[in-house]
Design a protein around this motif. Structure first.
Motif, PDB file in Angstrom:
ATOM      1  N   CYS A 193       0.762  -1.206   0.108  1.00  0.00           N
ATOM      2  CA  CYS A 193      -0.033   0.098   0.003  1.00  0.00           C
ATOM      3  C   CYS A 193       0.808   1.297  -0.254  1.00  0.00           C
ATOM      4  O   CYS A 193       0.538   2.200  -0.815  1.00  0.00           O
ATOM      5  N   ALA A 219       2.179   1.755  -3.586  1.00  0.00           N
ATOM      6  CA  ALA A 219       1.378   1.968  -4.257  1.00  0.00           C
ATOM      7  C   ALA A 219       1.180   3.924  -4.168  1.00  0.00           C
ATOM      8  O   ALA A 219       1.052   4.676  -4.951  1.00  0.00           O
ATOM      9  N   LYS A 223       4.237   5.792  -5.668  1.00  0.00           N
ATOM     10  CA  LYS A 223       4.143   5.710  -6.901  1.00  0.00           C
ATOM     11  C   LYS A 223       3.146   6.511  -7.565  1.00  0.00           C
ATOM     12  O   LYS A 223       3.481   6.930  -8.815  1.00  0.00           O
ATOM     13  N   TYR A 224       1.889   6.641  -7.181  1.00  0.00           N
ATOM     14  CA  TYR A 224       0.807   7.417  -7.841  1.00  0.00           C
ATOM     15  C   TYR A 224       0.719   8.707  -7.344  1.00  0.00           C
ATOM     16  O   TYR A 224      -0.142   9.643  -7.616  1.00  0.00           O
ATOM     17  N   HIS A 241      -6.361  -4.457  -6.520  1.00  0.00           N
ATOM     18  CA  HIS A 241      -5.780  -3.732  -5.252  1.00  0.00           C
ATOM     19  C   HIS A 241      -5.000  -4.595  -4.046  1.00  0.00           C
ATOM     20  O   HIS A 241      -5.507  -5.744  -4.223  1.00  0.00           O
ATOM     21  N   THR A 254      -3.571  -0.677  -8.409  1.00  0.00           N
ATOM     22  CA  THR A 254      -2.148  -0.823  -9.001  1.00  0.00           C
ATOM     23  C   THR A 254      -2.044  -1.353 -10.452  1.00  0.00           C
ATOM     24  O   THR A 254      -0.732  -1.333 -10.916  1.00  0.00           O
ATOM     25  N   GLU A 306      -5.884   1.875 -13.765  1.00  0.00           N
ATOM     26  CA  GLU A 306      -4.692   1.974 -12.832  1.00  0.00           C
ATOM     27  C   GLU A 306      -4.398   3.264 -12.152  1.00  0.00           C
ATOM     28  O   GLU A 306      -4.525   4.391 -12.866  1.00  0.00           O
ATOM     29  N   GLY A 307      -4.099   3.337 -10.975  1.00  0.00           N
ATOM     30  CA  GLY A 307      -3.617   4.495 -10.361  1.00  0.00           C
ATOM     31  C   GLY A 307      -4.996   5.230  -9.810  1.00  0.00           C
ATOM     32  O   GLY A 307      -4.668   6.381  -9.005  1.00  0.00           O
TER      33      GLY A 307
END
Length: 511
Positions: free
Chosen positions: A62, A65, A68-69, A117, A145, A162-163
């Motif tokens: 988590c 993620a 990353k986003y 997820h 993701t 995604e994202g």
């Protein structure tokens, strides 16, 4: 009877979620329970798996993620979502539900409905109230993701791209409740209608208010008992509990909305108002109305008006009870049980009146002879049982007719929808949009097949047949009711005569 509950969390400490699922916590404070070495105590039993986390833990997946986003950076952002599927306590004994089977169902549900997820699926054997209900916690990170296949209930790109972040909308919850119902049906488990609500609706906040209030009341009662004083109240009630009880008390007796409103105010000081087609209630001592939908379905306008109408019809249909023949009282037996002289006086008057009624009835019916009385009782018993058998048979045929009419109407009204479904370019989306109609059509087709019906009967013919059956039932029911009423009277008369002569014989022996 699986239920589905959703909880959104803004806690950025994802390890706290894992700790809650693995370690024991106080039900009221939420704090971890420690052992003698001040270490967290593991739960007695649980099963836990992760999905979409790769080689990382759920918490790490988590956090990666989020980084990353570039999301979930604010305190008010929803970091995770938890869905809890609670199964019926009877499923374990009646349907062979085990923790392993529940865990497998939870993993399947998560894979199908939350793909992309990071997720934890954890099964516990019992709930807060120790009712023995196996339940599954499904916790997902809020960020998807990877892009996933678009499903019929998904309306916006955030639901599959995604994202993007998961959003638990009313439409999403409705879809997931249907999925839970189908999951239970496929597994052969108990289930309820999760779509149409319940007669009494208890929120999460009210549930915990009940638990805390009951615990406090138990402590106070224990102190009173220790001091030698009896407790005044044993069961704690919330404001909504009391309100439900008071409204139900009035609703059971009122026959119109005006009557309902007046009695609520007179008996309990409750104000009821209607706004935009919805009812709200204001208990005495409060300044804010409580909406009917927060109390339960039976308190909402539609069902309240239906109940009031039923009460009015039942009151009009009530007929005065026919005069009954009183049974003779065995005075000597009652005196031996400790009855006093006042009871004896009453019983003698009662017996004189009952015996007078008995003699009058025997004279009217011409049954002063014992053989004639026995013969008439036998005739009435035959008529009673025969009429009852015919009534039961007619009721069964009326029920079958009603069921057939329902399926014929459903099949006819949804046939066009099925033809559109067969030619739809996106069958999955069309089926989700018209799930109720397609379900009704399939149920009707299955009913026709099970009953070997190849040609649909005419609705008018079925209605005429139902009316004829209802007419016959009314005739035989009247015969049954008359036979039953006379039979009860004559049996009482026979018993009274036997009791009278038995008492006379005992009196003569004593003399």
């Amino acid at each position: 009877m699986a239920t589905l509950k959703h909880i959104a969390s803004k806690n950025s400490d994802y390890t706290a979620i894992e700790a809650y699922l693995v370690y024991q916590h106080d039900a009221f404070t939420g704090k971890q329970l420690l052992d003698e070495q001040s270490k967290p105590k593991l739960r007695d039993s649980y099963l836990l798996d992760t999905l979409e986390c790769g080689d990382f833990s759920f918490a790490t997946a988590c956090l990666l993620a989020n980084r990353k986003y570039g999301k979930n950076t604010q305190h008010g952002d929803i970091k995770s979502h938890q869905y809890i599927i609670s199964f019926d306590p009877r499923d374990a004994a009646d349907n062979g539900l085990t923790m392993e089977k529940a865990q497998a169902l939870g993993l399947k549900f998560c894979e199908e409905n939350f793909p992309g997820h990071p997720a934890i699926v954890c099964t516990h054997p019992d709930g807060h109230n120790h009712s023995g209900n196996i339940h599954v916690h499904i916790v997902i990170g809020s960020i998807r993701t990877r892009e996933v296949e678009r499903k019929p209930y998904m309306q916006k790109p955030r639901d599959w791209r995604e994202g993007m972040k998961h959003s638990s909308t009313a439409q999403t919850m409705r879809y997931l409740r249907v999925e839970v119902m189908e999951l239970c049906e496929g597994a052969g488990l108990y289930q309820i209608d999760l779509i149409n609500g319940s007669k009494e609706r208890v929120s999460e906040a009210e549930y915990w208010a009940r638990r805390r209030g009951q615990m406090k009341l138990d402590r106070e009662n224990a102190a009173l008992t220790a001091a030698g004083q009896p407790p005044k109240q044993k069961k704690f009630e919330t404001v909504k509990d009391t309100l439900r009880k008071q409204i139900s008390d009035v609703l059971n007796n009122a026959t119109s909305f005006e009557d309902f409103s007046d009695k609520l105010m007179q008996q309990y000081g409750i104000t009821v108002k209607e706004s935009r087609g919805q009812l709200s209630y204001l208990p005495s001592g409060r300044t804010k109305f409580i909406r009917a939908k927060h109390l339960g379905d039976k308190f909402e306008k539609e069902l309240v008006l239906a109940t009031l109408q039923e009460n009015a019809e039942r009151k009009r249909a009530v007929q005065p009870k026919p005069n009954r023949i009183g049974k003779l009282v065995d005075i000597q037996a009652k005196l031996k049980q400790g009855k006093g002289i006042g009871y004896e006086r009453w019983a003698k008057k009662h017996n004189l009146k009952a015996m007078a009624q008995t003699l009058i009835l025997l004279e009217e019916k011409g049954l002063t002879d014992e053989a004639a009385l026995n013969q008439r009782i036998a005739e009435l018993e035959t008529k009673y049982h025969d009429s009852l058998a015919v009534v039961k048979d007619l009721e069964g045929r009326m029920k079958a007719n009603k069921e057939l009419r329902y399926h014929v109407a459903a099949y006819t009204s949804t046939k066009g929808i099925v033809q559109q479904f067969n030619t739809a370019k996106r069958p999955a989306a069309f089926e989700e949009q018209h799930r109720a109609e397609l379900t009704a059509y399939r149920a009707a087709a299955a009913y026709f097949k099970a009953n070997n019906i190849t040609k649909l009967p005419s609705p008018k013919k079925l209605e005429a047949e139902y009316a004829q059956l209802a007419s016959e039932k009314a005739k035989f029911y009247e015969q049954y009711k008359e036979a039953k009423e006379e039979l009860l009277k004559l049996k009482t008369v026979k018993q009274n005569v036997a009791s009278f002569f038995r008492e006379e014989e005992q009196t003569q022996q004593e003399r």
